[in-house]
Design a protein around this motif. Sequence first.
Motif, mmCIF file in Angstrom:
data_model
loop_
_atom_site.group_PDB
_atom_site.id
_atom_site.type_symbol
_atom_site.label_atom_id
_atom_site.label_comp_id
_atom_site.label_asym_id
_atom_site.label_seq_id
_atom_site.Cartn_x
_atom_site.Cartn_y
_atom_site.Cartn_z
ATOM 1 N N THR A 157 4.493 13.222 -4.051
ATOM 2 C CA THR A 157 5.394 13.498 -5.163
ATOM 3 C C THR A 157 5.185 12.518 -6.315
ATOM 4 O O THR A 157 4.820 11.361 -6.109
ATOM 5 C CB THR A 157 6.862 13.433 -4.723
ATOM 6 N N VAL A 158 5.430 12.992 -7.527
ATOM 7 C CA VAL A 158 5.225 12.177 -8.729
ATOM 8 C C VAL A 158 6.227 11.025 -8.768
ATOM 9 O O VAL A 158 5.848 9.868 -9.014
ATOM 10 C CB VAL A 158 5.342 13.049 -9.993
ATOM 11 N N ASP A 159 7.508 11.331 -8.540
ATOM 12 C CA ASP A 159 8.515 10.271 -8.566
ATOM 13 C C ASP A 159 8.253 9.232 -7.483
ATOM 14 O O ASP A 159 8.461 8.030 -7.694
ATOM 15 C CB ASP A 159 9.911 10.869 -8.380
ATOM 16 N N GLY A 160 7.806 9.691 -6.331
ATOM 17 C CA GLY A 160 7.503 8.761 -5.248
ATOM 18 C C GLY A 160 6.362 7.835 -5.593
ATOM 19 O O GLY A 160 6.411 6.627 -5.320
ATOM 20 N N LEU A 161 5.295 8.372 -6.196
ATOM 21 C CA LEU A 161 4.166 7.538 -6.589
ATOM 22 C C LEU A 161 4.577 6.564 -7.681
ATOM 23 O O LEU A 161 4.202 5.385 -7.655
ATOM 24 C CB LEU A 161 3.006 8.412 -7.078
ATOM 25 N N ARG A 162 5.370 7.038 -8.643
ATOM 26 C CA ARG A 162 5.816 6.158 -9.728
ATOM 27 C C ARG A 162 6.631 4.988 -9.167
ATOM 28 O O ARG A 162 6.443 3.830 -9.570
ATOM 29 C CB ARG A 162 6.638 6.951 -10.748
ATOM 30 N N ALA A 163 7.507 5.277 -8.228
ATOM 31 C CA ALA A 163 8.313 4.216 -7.614
ATOM 32 C C ALA A 163 7.434 3.231 -6.844
ATOM 33 O O ALA A 163 7.678 2.017 -6.873
ATOM 34 C CB ALA A 163 9.367 4.828 -6.689
ATOM 35 N N ALA A 164 6.420 3.731 -6.153
ATOM 36 C CA ALA A 164 5.521 2.854 -5.406
ATOM 37 C C ALA A 164 4.747 1.935 -6.348
ATOM 38 O O ALA A 164 4.566 0.747 -6.068
ATOM 39 C CB ALA A 164 4.555 3.689 -4.562
ATOM 40 N N VAL A 182 0.854 -1.188 0.000
ATOM 41 C CA VAL A 182 0.000 0.000 0.000
ATOM 42 C C VAL A 182 0.890 1.238 0.000
ATOM 43 O O VAL A 182 1.819 1.336 0.805
ATOM 44 C CB VAL A 182 -0.926 0.039 1.234
ATOM 45 N N ALA A 183 0.621 2.178 -0.888
ATOM 46 C CA ALA A 183 1.375 3.428 -0.931
ATOM 47 C C ALA A 183 0.809 4.390 0.111
ATOM 48 O O ALA A 183 -0.390 4.685 0.105
ATOM 49 C CB ALA A 183 1.306 4.053 -2.319
ATOM 50 N N GLY A 187 -1.770 -6.123 8.209
ATOM 51 C CA GLY A 187 -0.775 -7.040 7.665
ATOM 52 C C GLY A 187 -0.303 -6.675 6.276
ATOM 53 O O GLY A 187 0.271 -7.502 5.570
ATOM 54 N N TYR A 188 -0.526 -5.410 5.873
ATOM 55 C CA TYR A 188 -0.088 -4.959 4.548
ATOM 56 C C TYR A 188 1.308 -4.342 4.658
ATOM 57 O O TYR A 188 1.771 -3.997 5.745
ATOM 58 C CB TYR A 188 -1.079 -3.937 3.980
ATOM 59 N N ARG A 189 1.965 -4.179 3.521
ATOM 60 C CA ARG A 189 3.292 -3.564 3.479
ATOM 61 C C ARG A 189 3.167 -2.110 3.064
ATOM 62 O O ARG A 189 2.598 -1.809 2.013
ATOM 63 C CB ARG A 189 4.197 -4.308 2.500
ATOM 64 N N ALA A 190 3.679 -1.226 3.884
ATOM 65 C CA ALA A 190 3.620 0.204 3.569
ATOM 66 C C ALA A 190 4.793 0.589 2.684
ATOM 67 O O ALA A 190 5.944 0.292 3.002
ATOM 68 C CB ALA A 190 3.642 1.018 4.854
ATOM 69 N N ILE A 191 4.487 1.232 1.562
ATOM 70 C CA ILE A 191 5.500 1.777 0.663
ATOM 71 C C ILE A 191 5.431 3.291 0.774
ATOM 72 O O ILE A 191 4.393 3.896 0.494
ATOM 73 C CB ILE A 191 5.273 1.333 -0.796
ATOM 74 N N ALA A 192 6.528 3.908 1.189
ATOM 75 C CA ALA A 192 6.535 5.343 1.465
ATOM 76 C C ALA A 192 6.586 6.162 0.182
ATOM 77 O O ALA A 192 7.390 5.888 -0.708
ATOM 78 C CB ALA A 192 7.723 5.700 2.352
ATOM 79 N N VAL A 193 5.715 7.168 0.098
ATOM 80 C CA VAL A 193 5.738 8.146 -0.990
ATOM 81 C C VAL A 193 5.996 9.516 -0.356
ATOM 82 O O VAL A 193 5.157 10.005 0.407
ATOM 83 C CB VAL A 193 4.412 8.168 -1.767
ATOM 84 N N PRO A 194 7.134 10.132 -0.630
ATOM 85 C CA PRO A 194 7.440 11.418 0.010
ATOM 86 C C PRO A 194 6.387 12.480 -0.299
ATOM 87 O O PRO A 194 5.756 12.480 -1.362
ATOM 88 C CB PRO A 194 8.798 11.796 -0.602
ATOM 89 N N VAL A 195 6.220 13.401 0.636
ATOM 90 C CA VAL A 195 5.305 14.533 0.496
ATOM 91 C C VAL A 195 6.120 15.813 0.538
ATOM 92 O O VAL A 195 6.987 15.985 1.401
ATOM 93 C CB VAL A 195 4.265 14.538 1.635
ATOM 94 N N ASP A 196 5.870 16.713 -0.413
ATOM 95 C CA ASP A 196 6.477 18.038 -0.363
ATOM 96 C C ASP A 196 5.374 19.078 -0.219
ATOM 97 O O ASP A 196 4.227 18.736 0.113
ATOM 98 C CB ASP A 196 7.380 18.289 -1.582
ATOM 99 N N GLU A 197 5.689 20.342 -0.480
ATOM 100 C CA GLU A 197 4.713 21.411 -0.250
ATOM 101 C C GLU A 197 3.508 21.333 -1.181
ATOM 102 O O GLU A 197 2.488 21.980 -0.940
ATOM 103 C CB GLU A 197 5.377 22.778 -0.383
ATOM 104 N N GLN A 198 3.585 20.520 -2.260
ATOM 105 C CA GLN A 198 2.457 20.352 -3.177
ATOM 106 C C GLN A 198 1.760 19.004 -3.012
ATOM 107 O O GLN A 198 0.908 18.646 -3.803
ATOM 108 C CB GLN A 198 2.929 20.494 -4.626
ATOM 109 N N GLY A 199 2.126 18.273 -1.973
ATOM 110 C CA GLY A 199 1.491 16.992 -1.725
ATOM 111 C C GLY A 199 2.352 15.815 -2.147
ATOM 112 O O GLY A 199 3.582 15.901 -2.232
#
Length: 434
Positions: free
Chosen positions: A202-209, A170-171, A188-200
């Motif tokens: 991040t695109v690269d973070g979501l793509r990686a997730a 789960v992202a 019991g799910y695995r958390a995948i971190a998506v970084p947050v910046d001042e605009q919410g």
Amino acid sequence: MSDEITGTTAADIADSVRGLRDRGILRPGSPLPPVRELAARLGVNRNTAVAAYRQLAQAGLVVSRGRAGTVVTGHESVPQEGYAADTVLRDVGTGNPDPRLIPDPSPALMNIASRPVLYGEPVIDRGLDEWARTWVAADLDAEFRVTITSGAVDAVERLLAQALMRDDAVALEDPCFLASIHTVRLGGYRAIAVPVDEQGMTVDGLRAALDAGVRAVICTPRAQNPTGASLTAERAAALRAVLADHPYVLIIEDDHFSMLSQRPYESLIGPDHRRFALVRSVSKFLGPDMCLAVAATDAETADRLAMRLSPGTTWVSHLLQRLALTQLTDEAVTAEVAAAAAHYAERNAAFSARLRDHGIPAPTSDGLSLWVELPQSARIVAERLMRRGWLARTGDEFALDDRAEPSHHLRLTVHDLDDQDAATLVADLVAAVR
């Protein structure tokens, strides 16, 4: 202790570990033997030991620490939202709305229809369903159905349960809302971190997730907790473009601040996305004890969500639904909500300005709290504030990775401080930083 593990099949080995754990022979934190070592001792194939450990991990009984090996889990104390228990300090880490700004439900209680609701009747009050559809339709560019749940956290838990299996990824936003962290871990799910910046998010973070195989994405479109960030139109469009190639990944948007937000609603949910849920609770403006949320979802998710409701909480009380509707359609109440929204925005902006005047960066954001960046470890600053009578939350509590570097942020709830108390806190914070 671990040499007492027995079994020749994955199920037998997992059952043996569970029994040792239940009897207290394997305690929380106890390491399990490496897979190769266990397989050799039991005379089984290495894949059999791997499968046993996987079963235990999926059941939440063990956790992998990477190179540190696999250890038995325990019932660890975890941070919770709200007031800290048993403290004499002034608590500025609560994340609570101001009780003085929550509309009095007494007049609405006198106007609730008294007809009893019986088994087999529609589970959603007709009037609330119509109101909720209008509320959501203005923002959601997709066909949807409405489900009523016992708050946003309840909605998220049931949405994940109807779509995922244990160990699915789960992202989550990082830093993240405490309830989302707990819900994902306890499920019991695995958390995948998506970084947050001042605009919410991040695109690269979501793509990686998505590349990591997440099956669900939990996003806060505005007033992200704890950072206060809100999606901009440009960021939301970029995120939708990334998600366009993943139409069956479940998108859950927790628009918790909704009627109080000073920012426009921007969504990750595109018109062609197949699995989605927009969740809006009433807790921030009608009060946390009003355990009710609207979940607008695609048709299949709505059907599955209804099935998840039926085994336990078959429906949300119609008395509660009618109470919420009566308040939400009362002009006096909606005027109070608008006044509360203006109050939170003004008090947070004033406090941020005080901090900036003293050289502490504090952008004005949306939400009930402020995310304050510090030039040093937040834990050190928080300890110094405690000596001056304040209890604050550090960003470490909101980090997905327990092994992350110490946070340099505090989350402060200051909207209920008067000018004198606000000035005192700023002075104490400046002194603590120095």
